[in-house]
Design a protein around this motif. Structure first.
Motif, PDB file in Angstrom:
ATOM      1  N   TYR A 149      26.185  69.638  31.461  1.00 30.44           N
ATOM      2  CA  TYR A 149      27.444  69.525  30.741  1.00 30.44           C
ATOM      3  C   TYR A 149      27.693  68.099  30.254  1.00 30.44           C
ATOM      4  O   TYR A 149      28.296  67.902  29.205  1.00 30.44           O
ATOM      5  CB  TYR A 149      28.629  69.994  31.588  1.00 30.44           C
ATOM      6  N   ARG A 150      27.230  67.129  31.006  1.00 29.23           N
ATOM      7  CA  ARG A 150      27.386  65.744  30.551  1.00 29.23           C
ATOM      8  C   ARG A 150      26.732  65.556  29.196  1.00 29.23           C
ATOM      9  O   ARG A 150      27.281  64.919  28.291  1.00 29.23           O
ATOM     10  CB  ARG A 150      26.782  64.765  31.561  1.00 29.23           C
ATOM     11  N   GLU A 151      25.551  66.117  29.018  1.00 26.12           N
ATOM     12  CA  GLU A 151      24.862  65.998  27.729  1.00 26.12           C
ATOM     13  C   GLU A 151      25.649  66.705  26.621  1.00 26.12           C
ATOM     14  O   GLU A 151      25.817  66.165  25.521  1.00 26.12           O
ATOM     15  CB  GLU A 151      23.462  66.601  27.833  1.00 26.12           C
ATOM     16  N   GLU A 152      26.142  67.898  26.916  1.00 27.31           N
ATOM     17  CA  GLU A 152      26.908  68.635  25.917  1.00 27.31           C
ATOM     18  C   GLU A 152      28.173  67.869  25.523  1.00 27.31           C
ATOM     19  O   GLU A 152      28.520  67.783  24.336  1.00 27.31           O
ATOM     20  CB  GLU A 152      27.294  70.006  26.480  1.00 27.31           C
ATOM     21  N   HIS A 153      28.832  67.308  26.517  1.00 25.71           N
ATOM     22  CA  HIS A 153      30.077  66.604  26.260  1.00 25.71           C
ATOM     23  C   HIS A 153      29.832  65.305  25.496  1.00 25.71           C
ATOM     24  O   HIS A 153      30.589  64.944  24.591  1.00 25.71           O
ATOM     25  CB  HIS A 153      30.791  66.299  27.579  1.00 25.71           C
ATOM     26  N   HIS A 154      28.767  64.621  25.863  1.00 20.04           N
ATOM     27  CA  HIS A 154      28.423  63.385  25.158  1.00 20.04           C
ATOM     28  C   HIS A 154      28.136  63.669  23.683  1.00 20.04           C
ATOM     29  O   HIS A 154      28.585  62.933  22.790  1.00 20.04           O
ATOM     30  CB  HIS A 154      27.209  62.735  25.821  1.00 20.04           C
ATOM     31  N   LEU A 155      27.416  64.741  23.424  1.00 19.24           N
ATOM     32  CA  LEU A 155      27.104  65.116  22.047  1.00 19.24           C
ATOM     33  C   LEU A 155      28.379  65.446  21.272  1.00 19.24           C
ATOM     34  O   LEU A 155      28.533  65.062  20.103  1.00 19.24           O
ATOM     35  CB  LEU A 155      26.145  66.303  22.023  1.00 19.24           C
ATOM     36  N   LEU A 156      29.324  66.132  21.917  1.00 10.21           N
ATOM     37  CA  LEU A 156      30.596  66.454  21.279  1.00 10.21           C
ATOM     38  C   LEU A 156      31.331  65.172  20.870  1.00 10.21           C
ATOM     39  O   LEU A 156      31.831  65.066  19.744  1.00 10.21           O
ATOM     40  CB  LEU A 156      31.468  67.273  22.230  1.00 10.21           C
ATOM     41  N   CYS A 157      31.370  64.198  21.775  1.00 13.81           N
ATOM     42  CA  CYS A 157      32.040  62.929  21.469  1.00 13.81           C
ATOM     43  C   CYS A 157      31.359  62.199  20.318  1.00 13.81           C
ATOM     44  O   CYS A 157      32.020  61.614  19.454  1.00 13.81           O
ATOM     45  CB  CYS A 157      32.073  62.034  22.704  1.00 13.81           C
ATOM     46  N   LEU A 158      30.032  62.248  20.293  1.00 13.49           N
ATOM     47  CA  LEU A 158      29.283  61.596  19.216  1.00 13.49           C
ATOM     48  C   LEU A 158      29.598  62.241  17.867  1.00 13.49           C
ATOM     49  O   LEU A 158      29.823  61.547  16.874  1.00 13.49           O
ATOM     50  CB  LEU A 158      27.786  61.672  19.488  1.00 13.49           C
ATOM     51  N   ALA A 173      40.851  52.408  20.862  1.00 13.09           N
ATOM     52  CA  ALA A 173      41.299  51.718  22.075  1.00 13.09           C
ATOM     53  C   ALA A 173      40.115  51.325  22.940  1.00 13.09           C
ATOM     54  O   ALA A 173      40.298  50.732  24.010  1.00 13.09           O
ATOM     55  CB  ALA A 173      42.250  52.606  22.875  1.00 13.09           C
ATOM     56  N   PHE A 174      38.904  51.641  22.499  1.00 14.81           N
ATOM     57  CA  PHE A 174      37.684  51.311  23.235  1.00 14.81           C
ATOM     58  C   PHE A 174      36.653  50.731  22.281  1.00 14.81           C
ATOM     59  O   PHE A 174      36.728  50.940  21.067  1.00 14.81           O
ATOM     60  CB  PHE A 174      37.098  52.558  23.912  1.00 14.81           C
ATOM     61  N   GLN A 175      35.692  50.049  22.857  1.00 13.91           N
ATOM     62  CA  GLN A 175      34.597  49.489  22.068  1.00 13.91           C
ATOM     63  C   GLN A 175      33.328  50.322  22.177  1.00 13.91           C
ATOM     64  O   GLN A 175      32.441  50.204  21.339  1.00 13.91           O
ATOM     65  CB  GLN A 175      34.303  48.051  22.534  1.00 13.91           C
ATOM     66  N   LYS A 176      33.247  51.150  23.230  1.00 15.98           N
ATOM     67  CA  LYS A 176      32.019  51.897  23.476  1.00 15.98           C
ATOM     68  C   LYS A 176      32.340  53.299  23.961  1.00 15.98           C
ATOM     69  O   LYS A 176      33.496  53.640  24.221  1.00 15.98           O
ATOM     70  CB  LYS A 176      31.164  51.164  24.517  1.00 15.98           C
ATOM     71  N   LEU A 177      31.286  54.092  24.087  1.00 13.65           N
ATOM     72  CA  LEU A 177      31.395  55.442  24.615  1.00 13.65           C
ATOM     73  C   LEU A 177      30.522  55.560  25.855  1.00 13.65           C
ATOM     74  O   LEU A 177      29.335  55.234  25.820  1.00 13.65           O
ATOM     75  CB  LEU A 177      30.941  56.473  23.575  1.00 13.65           C
TER      76      LEU A 177
END
Length: 323
Positions: free
Chosen positions: A21-30, A83-87
């Motif tokens: 799920y971490r991979e799926e969620h990271h891809l969604l954010c990207l 509000a952030f510089q990175k993901l």
């Protein structure tokens, strides 16, 4: 209306395969060009992300469409930019590190919605207890609230003796967004406190929905803004400049990377002392350039939001995933 949104949320809901799920969620954010921090754990999700309004709306819709996360209560704030510089999307054992032997899905304090909290907080039989770190409540807290000199929630057991005499009172715990209180209130119940409540959605939701009455100072947040205003009814300043003692709610990180302390520093002292909290820090040879904000993101060479997408097993990259 400002073009960006900042989303703060959490949910305790079991995730069977956190790595996948971490991979799926990271891809969604990207795909949605979001930046921020998301923690994925077997017990649920905890995140603060920022992005353009439409992208944040799509993100909330996507999470609510997942049955595991349909109950997420998003706190939504407006901003002029990210509000952030990175993901960062990371796997951890808990969505908020506490080491407390409790399960908020089995037992936790009674949730109080902001308006209910506003009406109950001044009851003479009620005690408000701040479950945040010392540097957080130093810049803002509810009038009359009990605070602990702790750096993180793991230290809560060391401070229970300070409130043992309040077991016959109605206890209302609060924190920034509500997540710490899920386990903190459960821990109080396990320690014999009977009437335990928690401010649902935390300080942020209370400010948004009930005007923030009786929250003195500002609320510390874990992004570039450092603090945000909460009280629209009877605002006040409770903190003073670390350098000169002038009343101020202006929070910074010390410009010395060795120090990096969270301190309140007035604008004049910030510029006069280069964003440092002491003269020793001011003489640090690795002093960071002070830009007036006092926020310093970690420096990473050749950073790209795509970094971190690959799973720990070194599986597919984002490029192959999109084919």
């Amino acid at each position: 209306m400002k073009p960006y949104r900042v989303l703060l949320y959490y949910i305790y809901s079991p995730i069977e395969n956190p790595e996948q799920y971490r991979e799926e969620h990271h891809l969604l954010c990207l795909k949605l060009n979001l930046l921020g921090r998301v923690i994925v754990a077997p017990e649920g999700l905890n995140g603060t992300v920022s992005g353009l309004a439409a992208d944040c709306e799509a993100y909330m819709t996507a999470l609510h469409a997942d049955p595991r996360f349909a109950g997420i209560d998003f706190k939504v704030d407006e901003a002029e930019g990210h509000a952030f510089q990175k993901l960062h999307v990371r796997i951890k054992t808990e969505i908020v590190h506490s080491d407390l032997p409790v399960d908020p899905l089995r037992q936790t304090g009674v949730h109080l919605e902001p308006e209910d909290f506003r009406q109950l907080k001044n009851d003479p039989d009620v005690v408000l207890i701040d479950m945040r770190s010392n540097y957080e409540h130093a810049v803002g807290k509810f009038k009359g609230a009990v605070t602990f000199d702790m750096e993180n929630l793991r230290e809560l057991p060391e401070h229970i003796h300070e409130i043992e005499h309040l077991k016959d009172k109605k206890i209302i715990t609060y924190c920034t967004g509500g997540i710490k209180c899920e386990k903190a209130s459960a821990y109080l119940l396990a320690r014999g406190f009977q009437n335990v409540y928690q401010l649902h959605g935390g300080i942020i939701k209370y400010g948004m929905e009930a005007g923030g009455e009786d929250f003195d100072g500002q609320c510390y947040v874990f992004d570039n803004r450092l603090t945000v205003e909460v009280n629209q009814v009877n605002p006040s300043t409770v903190s003073t400049c670390y350098r000169c003692g002038t009343p101020t709610s202006r929070m910074i990180n010390c410009a010395s990377p060795v120090c990096n302390n969270h301190v309140t520093l007035c604008e004049a002292c910030g510029h006069q002392h280069g964003g440092t909290c002491t003269d020793d820090c001011k003489n640090d040879p690795d002093l960071r350039s002070y830009d007036g904000t006092g926020y310093y993101g970690k420096q990473t060479q050749s950073y790209s939001p795509i970094q971190g997408y690959k799973s720990r097993q070194g599986q597919r990259s984002i490029l192959s995933a999109e084919k």
